[in-house]
Write a protein that holds these residues in place. Structure first.
Motif, short mmCIF file in Angstrom:
data_model
loop_
_atom_site.label_atom_id
_atom_site.label_comp_id
_atom_site.label_asym_id
_atom_site.label_seq_id
_atom_site.Cartn_x
_atom_site.Cartn_y
_atom_site.Cartn_z
N MET A 1 -13.67 1.00 -3.09
CA MET A 1 -12.23 1.17 -3.22
C MET A 1 -11.46 0.33 -2.21
O MET A 1 -10.44 -0.28 -2.54
CB MET A 1 -11.87 2.65 -3.09
CG MET A 1 -12.30 3.49 -4.26
SD MET A 1 -11.61 5.16 -4.20
CE MET A 1 -12.16 5.78 -5.80
N LEU B 1 -7.42 -3.54 0.57
CA LEU B 1 -6.94 -2.86 1.78
C LEU B 1 -7.63 -3.46 3.01
O LEU B 1 -8.57 -2.89 3.57
CB LEU B 1 -7.19 -1.36 1.67
CG LEU B 1 -6.47 -0.69 0.49
CD1 LEU B 1 -6.91 0.75 0.34
CD2 LEU B 1 -4.95 -0.76 0.68
N ILE C 1 -7.02 7.08 -1.32
CA ILE C 1 -6.07 6.90 -2.42
C ILE C 1 -4.71 7.48 -2.06
O ILE C 1 -3.68 6.83 -2.25
CB ILE C 1 -6.64 7.53 -3.71
CG1 ILE C 1 -7.85 6.72 -4.20
CG2 ILE C 1 -5.56 7.59 -4.79
CD1 ILE C 1 -8.68 7.43 -5.25
N ALA D 1 -5.80 -3.02 -10.59
CA ALA D 1 -6.88 -2.16 -10.11
C ALA D 1 -6.56 -0.68 -10.26
O ALA D 1 -7.44 0.17 -10.11
CB ALA D 1 -7.18 -2.47 -8.63
N LEU D 2 -5.30 -0.35 -10.55
CA LEU D 2 -4.87 1.04 -10.62
C LEU D 2 -5.11 1.61 -12.01
O LEU D 2 -4.81 0.98 -13.01
CB LEU D 2 -3.39 1.17 -10.28
CG LEU D 2 -2.96 0.74 -8.88
CD1 LEU D 2 -1.45 0.70 -8.79
CD2 LEU D 2 -3.53 1.71 -7.85
N GLU E 1 -11.65 -3.27 -3.69
CA GLU E 1 -10.95 -3.47 -4.96
C GLU E 1 -9.43 -3.35 -4.80
O GLU E 1 -8.67 -4.05 -5.48
CB GLU E 1 -11.43 -2.48 -6.01
CG GLU E 1 -12.85 -2.69 -6.48
CD GLU E 1 -13.00 -3.94 -7.35
OE1 GLU E 1 -11.99 -4.42 -7.90
OE2 GLU E 1 -14.14 -4.43 -7.46
N PHE E 2 -8.99 -2.48 -3.89
CA PHE E 2 -7.56 -2.30 -3.68
C PHE E 2 -6.99 -3.28 -2.66
O PHE E 2 -5.80 -3.22 -2.34
CB PHE E 2 -7.26 -0.86 -3.24
CG PHE E 2 -7.44 0.16 -4.34
CD1 PHE E 2 -6.86 -0.02 -5.58
CD2 PHE E 2 -8.19 1.30 -4.12
CE1 PHE E 2 -7.02 0.91 -6.59
CE2 PHE E 2 -8.35 2.25 -5.12
CZ PHE E 2 -7.77 2.05 -6.37
N VAL F 1 -1.78 -4.27 -2.89
CA VAL F 1 -2.65 -3.63 -3.87
C VAL F 1 -2.41 -4.23 -5.25
O VAL F 1 -1.28 -4.21 -5.75
CB VAL F 1 -2.39 -2.11 -3.93
CG1 VAL F 1 -3.25 -1.46 -5.01
CG2 VAL F 1 -2.65 -1.47 -2.57
N TRP G 1 -15.98 2.96 -10.36
CA TRP G 1 -15.71 3.38 -8.99
C TRP G 1 -16.88 4.20 -8.46
O TRP G 1 -16.88 5.43 -8.50
CB TRP G 1 -14.42 4.21 -8.93
CG TRP G 1 -13.20 3.46 -9.36
CD1 TRP G 1 -12.55 3.59 -10.54
CD2 TRP G 1 -12.49 2.45 -8.62
NE1 TRP G 1 -11.46 2.73 -10.59
CE2 TRP G 1 -11.42 2.02 -9.43
CE3 TRP G 1 -12.68 1.87 -7.36
CZ2 TRP G 1 -10.51 1.04 -9.00
CZ3 TRP G 1 -11.79 0.90 -6.94
CH2 TRP G 1 -10.72 0.50 -7.75
N VAL H 1 -2.86 4.18 -1.54
CA VAL H 1 -2.73 3.69 -2.91
C VAL H 1 -1.70 4.47 -3.71
O VAL H 1 -0.71 3.91 -4.18
CB VAL H 1 -4.10 3.72 -3.64
CG1 VAL H 1 -3.96 3.21 -5.07
CG2 VAL H 1 -5.13 2.88 -2.88
N ASP H 2 -1.91 5.75 -3.89
CA ASP H 2 -1.03 6.57 -4.72
C ASP H 2 -0.87 7.95 -4.09
O ASP H 2 -1.70 8.84 -4.29
CB ASP H 2 -1.61 6.70 -6.13
CG ASP H 2 -0.77 7.62 -7.01
OD1 ASP H 2 0.39 7.90 -6.65
OD2 ASP H 2 -1.28 8.05 -8.07
N PRO I 1 0.82 -1.21 0.00
CA PRO I 1 0.00 0.00 0.00
C PRO I 1 0.86 1.26 0.00
O PRO I 1 1.89 1.34 0.68
CB PRO I 1 -0.79 -0.12 1.31
CG PRO I 1 -0.88 -1.60 1.53
CD PRO I 1 0.43 -2.15 1.07
#
Length: 277
Positions: free
Chosen positions: A188, A194, A139, A110-111, A191-192, A106, A176, A143-144, A41
């Protein structure tokens, strides 16, 4: 034996998702990455072979470097980064240790694609309240960290997404968005991949506040009130997002560390001395 410049999976796990956590860079070679296209992550990939060119980007920053086993690639990249002025550590045991511990990963599939500056781009409706602040927080924290968010007029979200290479979220008929009783934040988190327990707890609060089911969990009313207050305080959506980041940081730390803590006035009242009579 672990390097003295290594960080344990347990410690890194506690730091991920917090605003003062390290930059996490994945430098696994292409073969290892292709075999398991998953990322820790909030991490992102950089090529180990060109660290001499990109290392200076992290001068003065705290970096954790991840390779497959926490050996030569991460050791070498971390050493170059320290030469470039970064505070760089390796992840003890690397990607394999993180995965063996059953910690969240992650899926790269999915990204959405990255823009020219290296971060993902997302677009949603202007004047956010709950989901449209909660999702960007998720996110950026998990994620990012380099993600960009565009807030536009509701009828133009999908057209802007198409013309500017952005990923639409929290509007109808896109991937999303709300799914059944779940809100976009729920989607989210799932899907990620987490699977942090605190995020599962926070998901329930966001869902309850965002879908007007305040009876699901007591904290939902507080989140709704704070979110509506923020929307009145800021005319600029990006300023509101920055303020909202702190709000969700606080909710996440409460969900992770303080759900059992109580606070009452009586505990702060000095006890009267016993009478000798």
């Amino acid at each position: 034996m672990a390097s003295y410049n290594a960080i344990s999976t347990e410690k890194l796990l506690r730091l991920i998702g917090t605003p003062k956590g390290p930059v996490v860079i994945d430098v696994r070679d292409e073969e290892d990455f292709a075999a398991q296209p998953l990322l820790l992550p909030a991490s992102f990939r950089r090529p180990y072979a060109s660290v001499q060119q990109w290392g200076a980007d992290y001068r003065g920053r705290w970096v954790v470097v991840v390779c497959q086993k926490g050996k030569k690639l991460s050791e070498g990249v971390a050493a170059w980064l320290r030469n470039a002025g970064a505070e760089a550590e390796t992840l003890e045991g690397g990607f394999e240790a993180w995965q063996a511990a059953g910690l969240p990963l992650v899926p790269v599939a999915a990204l959405p694609g990255e823009n020219a500056n290296g971060g993902t781009v997302w677009v949603t409706r202007a004047r956010p309240k709950i989901d449209r602040i909660a999702c960007p927080w998720l996110i950026r924290r998990f994620v990012d960290p380099a993600a960009t968010f565009l807030f536009v007029a509701a009828p133009e979200v999908e057209a802007v997404a198409d013309r500017f290479g952005a990923m639409p979220f929290d509007v109808e008929n896109v991937f999303w968005s709300h799914r059944g009783e779940d809100c976009t934040f729920d989607a989210m988190v799932k899907e990620f991949g987490l699977t942090f327990p605190a995020l599962q707890h926070l998901s329930l609060i966001v869902r309850a506040a965002d879908t007007d089911r305040l009876g699901l969990v007591p904290e939902a009313a507080g989140l709704l009130a704070a979110s509506l207050g923020l929307s009145r305080m800021f005319a600029d959506d990006l300023e509101q997002l920055e303020a909202g980041m702190t709000l969700y940081d606080a909710f996440y730390r409460w969900a992770r560390d303080a759900t059992q803590e109580k606070h009452e006035w009586v505990s702060h009242v000095a006890k009267k001395a016993k009478s000798n009579e």
